[in-house]
Design an enzyme around this catalytic site. Structure first.
Site: not given
Ligand code: F6P
Length: 528
Positions: A201, A338, A252-253, A195, A497, A369
């Site tokens: 990452e 979240e 995002g979610r 987003k 972060k 199990h």
């Molecule tokens: O972990 C926090 C967060 O902002 C989530 O809410 C989001 O889905 C994820 O990181 C990824 O964010 P982005 O889509 O901006 O990479």
């Protein structure tokens, strides 16, 4: 808006809990009332729910519905659908429902459908064998990963057979390394989904993917990398020319319904992706229009409040009896925890009551199990949510019958339990020789009266999956609205972060000044 614990209904629920709720005995409740199942089960679009094995009754439900009204839940729901900025801490509307509304039926319809059409055209082209693409690598994390990662295996029966899908999310290189090992640059499409297009990452993995692509002789980065983001300028700077957008009013979610769903669309094709949206939209209409007495997402959310704040159950276990739903627990962990893992109300005042439970689970029968021992005999009561699917999408009917029988048996065992007397009457070949029969019987006793919900789908299809996921979204909305929290921000992820940004250069320099003794010592050890 009145805080939920200051309402008349809350007080009534407290009294009802003390008088009847705490000690409600499910076995007796069924024996007393032959109409219990009919009264406490509900058919919503694509999803049937048996709520009768829960520790509540029609009076509890009535009080919970009064609670929802007193807390203004229906008004907040309507404000969400209307596009009002209910995500107050970020000053944003919450309009994921607009992503699955038919043309013209919700705010922002023109831009939503323009991106959807473009994304689906691209997906259709990619899934034709003429495209030469046989591997799709989706790079994203959290809400930019979990939706496609959950939905692609769930809809495997509908997926193109000549394309393999890979999901890379973790910044730990052990995630991407084995994926890249299996790929050829000319037959691989990388989707970089973020987003913000700033997430550590995703950016780090995208960079590794691009370097790998070039090092392997890949020639056309622009053709083999596409982006999904609200920040097309950052994607362009990365060298990506094909970008599918979305907007700040999509959390995002809550984003798998738009361009973040690109891998799903490549897997199942345009018509099936539109069916996924239609299923979610049908659930949206149900949530928006059905009276709370027959509104399934609302009732699930209210039951969550009842369990969390009156029974004080701190967790809920999810057991989907369909292997395709193996990533659903992970998806729901983000969606629920979240969204509703908050400790202050909309005014920032600390809350004296519990909010999101811990949500966890595994597909049945694997969970049986592993941790079901605790569900049956542990010291905590953990409500279980079973998902059963009537029609399998494989030809092995005997296996499917076994899966369904296991699902029914677990819910039954949780509720029925086994008395010491029953245990005493049974012979156990594996018992230690000489162990006295009463001691053994006590170990083999099940308390029972453990609650569960069973959701039933006729089949796991794009349409029913869409409805199921929208059901969960609105359930989370309902409990969040009653708790008076903002279910649409996520400030709790920020601190870690920021501290990571401070620690990253210290791993190179070894500088431990200002760190606590534990972190300093661990830093030293990890530097080798
Ligand atoms: O972990 C926090 C967060 O902002 C989530 O809410 C989001 O889905 C994820 O990181 C990824 O964010 P982005 O889509 O901006 O990479």
């Amino acid at each position: 808006m009145i805080r939920c614990d200051r309402t008349v209904a809350w007080r009534a629920l407290q009294g009802h809990y003390e008088a009847h709720g705490r000690d409600l005995e499910l076995r007796e409740a069924f024996a007393r009332d032959p109409g219990r199942f009919a009264a406490l089960s509900l058919q919503a679009p694509e999803v049937f729910a048996d709520l009768s094995k829960n520790r509540w009754d029609l009076f509890t439900r009535k009080l919970l519905i009064e609670l929802a009204h007193e807390c203004g839940m229906p008004a907040r729901r309507d404000a969400m659908f209307a596009g009002e900025p209910i995500n107050a801490t970020e000053g944003r509307a919450v309009l994921h429902t607009a992503l699955r509304a038919p043309r013209g039926a919700a705010p922002h319809a023109a831009q939503v459908h323009a991106v959807l059409d473009a994304m689906l055209t691209f997906a259709e082209r990619t899934r034709q064998s003429a495209s030469g693409i046989t591997n799709v690598v989706h790079i994203g994390i959290g809400g930019s990963d979990l939706g496609p990662q959950m939905a692609v295996p769930a809809l495997d029966a509908f997926a193109a057979r000549h394309i393999d899908f890979h999901f890379v999310s973790n910044v730990d290189g052990h995630d991407i390394a084995p994926v890249l090992r299996r790929l050829q640059p000319q037959s691989t499409l990388f989707i970089v989904a973020s987003k913000t297009f700033t997430t550590q990452e995703t950016m780090a993995n995208a960079e590794v993917a691009r370097q790998w692509f070039v090092a392997q002789g890949g020639r056309d980065v622009a053709r083999h990398f596409v982006a999904v983001t609200t920040n097309p300028a950052a994607a362009a700077q990365f060298g990506i020319t094909t970008t599918f957008g979305f907007w700040d009013w999509v959390g995002g979610r809550y984003s798998m319904w738009g361009a973040i769903g690109l891998p799903i669309a490549i897997a199942i094709g345009e018509a099936n992706f539109r069916a996924l949206l239609a299923g979610a939209h049908a659930m949206d209409r149900h949530f928006a229009d059905a009276p709370l007495e027959s509104n399934l997402p609302a009732q699930l959310g209210l039951l969550d409040v009842w369990y969390r704040d009156f029974h004080r159950f701190a967790s809920r276990c999810l057991a989907p009896y369909h292997q395709g739903l193996r990533r659903l627990p992970a998806y729901l962990q983000q969606l629920e925890m979240e969204s509703n893992g908050k400790g202050v109300d909309l005014d920032g005042q600390a809350l004296p009551y519990g909010t999101s439970p811990v949500v966890w689970g595994e597909p049945g029968t694997n969970g049986q199990h592993a941790f079901f021992q605790m569900l049956h005999q542990g010291t905590d009561v953990i409500p279980v949510e079973f998902i059963a699917v009537r029609e399998p999408s494989h030809p092995y009917a005997a296996l499917h019958r076994k899966a369904l029988a296991n699902c029914l048996a677990q819910a039954q065992a949780l509720m029925r339990g086994r008395s010491a007397l029953q245990a005493r009457a049974e012979r156990v070949p594996t018992a230690a020789p000489g162990l006295d029969a009463d001691t053994l019987a006590r170990h083999r006793t099940f308390p029972g009266n453990r609650p569960s919900t069973t959701l039933v789908l006729d089949a796991l299809t794009p349409r029913s999956l869409g409805a199921l996921i929208a059901l969960y979204e609105h359930r989370v909305f309902t409990s969040g609205a009653v708790w008076g929290i903002n279910s649409f921000d996520q400030w709790g992820v920020e601190l870690g972060k920021a501290l990571c940004n401070d620690l990253l250069p210290r791993l190179d320099s070894g500088d431990s000044r200002g760190l606590d003794a534990s972190t300093a010592a661990l830093l030293g050890r990890l530097r080798g």
